[in-house]
Design an enzyme around this catalytic site. Sequence first.
Site, PDB file in Angstrom:
ATOM      1  N   ASP A  13       0.796  -1.242   0.000  1.00 21.66           N
ATOM      2  CA  ASP A  13       0.000   0.000   0.000  1.00 21.66           C
ATOM      3  C   ASP A  13       0.824   1.285   0.000  1.00 21.66           C
ATOM      4  O   ASP A  13       0.474   2.250   0.699  1.00 21.66           O
ATOM      5  CB  ASP A  13      -0.974   0.003   1.194  1.00 21.66           C
ATOM      6  CG  ASP A  13      -1.988  -1.147   1.142  1.00 21.66           C
ATOM      7  OD1 ASP A  13      -1.895  -1.984   0.229  1.00 21.66           O
ATOM      8  OD2 ASP A  13      -2.852  -1.204   2.032  1.00 21.66           O
ATOM      9  N   LYS A 111      -6.797  -5.305  -3.149  1.00 23.77           N
ATOM     10  CA  LYS A 111      -7.604  -5.779  -2.029  1.00 23.77           C
ATOM     11  C   LYS A 111      -8.569  -4.696  -1.588  1.00 23.77           C
ATOM     12  O   LYS A 111      -8.351  -3.514  -1.860  1.00 23.77           O
ATOM     13  CB  LYS A 111      -6.698  -6.202  -0.869  1.00 23.77           C
ATOM     14  CG  LYS A 111      -5.888  -5.036  -0.349  1.00 23.77           C
ATOM     15  CD  LYS A 111      -4.871  -5.478   0.664  1.00 23.77           C
ATOM     16  CE  LYS A 111      -4.074  -4.321   1.190  1.00 23.77           C
ATOM     17  NZ  LYS A 111      -4.867  -3.299   1.891  1.00 23.77           N
ATOM     18  N   CYS A 156      -2.398  -2.498   7.686  1.00 23.42           N
ATOM     19  CA  CYS A 156      -2.251  -3.470   6.597  1.00 23.42           C
ATOM     20  C   CYS A 156      -1.011  -4.341   6.723  1.00 23.42           C
ATOM     21  O   CYS A 156      -1.048  -5.524   6.394  1.00 23.42           O
ATOM     22  CB  CYS A 156      -2.298  -2.754   5.257  1.00 23.42           C
ATOM     23  SG  CYS A 156      -3.967  -2.165   4.929  1.00 23.42           S
TER      24      CYS A 156
END
Length: 208
Positions: A13, A111, A156
């Site tokens: 990310d 995701k 995450c």
Amino acid sequence: MPISSRAALLVIDVQNDFIPGGQLPVPEGEQIVPLINRLASQFRQVVIAQDWHPSGHISFASSHLGRQPYDVIELPYGAQTLWPNHCVQASVGAEFHPELDLPHAQLIIRKGCNPDIDSYSAFLEADRSTTTGLTGYLKERSIDTVYMVGLALDFCVMFSALDARAAGFNVCVVLDGCRAIDLDGSLAAAIARMQEAGVSLIQSSDVR
Ligand code: VGL
Ligand code: ZN
């Protein structure tokens, strides 16, 4: 620690919305980019995770009347922190940081695409049963060790690390390649949970 040929680097990310100036900024998020580029050049196997939400996603405070970002609500799969709108599919905020340079990465795993389920983890969505397919991909390629860097360490990265351990991988989180959001002690809690689960917490200087 020399890098085994059965190791992969998972870059989590590193997207504009998680960088200061973005919608869900992680303090100092931009500082990890050069380190990640350098570290990634040492790995043959590189996988990138990308938070990739449809507009109106269930994790957005704006999807819930009267709620504010960082409120916590109960959803069918459990507690959900509500966030500012972020990483909306195909938006500039969802793009990777412009200086992220991973030309040899072989897989981008997106995701959080399901409108009704969040997914911090790159392996398992928040309902804890919908998989992204990443475990199967790594196992089919005989990967047994996953190094992780990225954003955010206490969301995450942590959930990806715990799920990778549960799937049987050796997991090394490279701490100086991560930054945290740190909401209500979430950073200290994340470190403790990862240690308990047998995740190795290392520095990039340990990887040679
Ligand atoms: C993340 C909050 C919401 C992360 C993603 O990448 O840590 N955090 N969506
Ligand atoms: Zn998200």
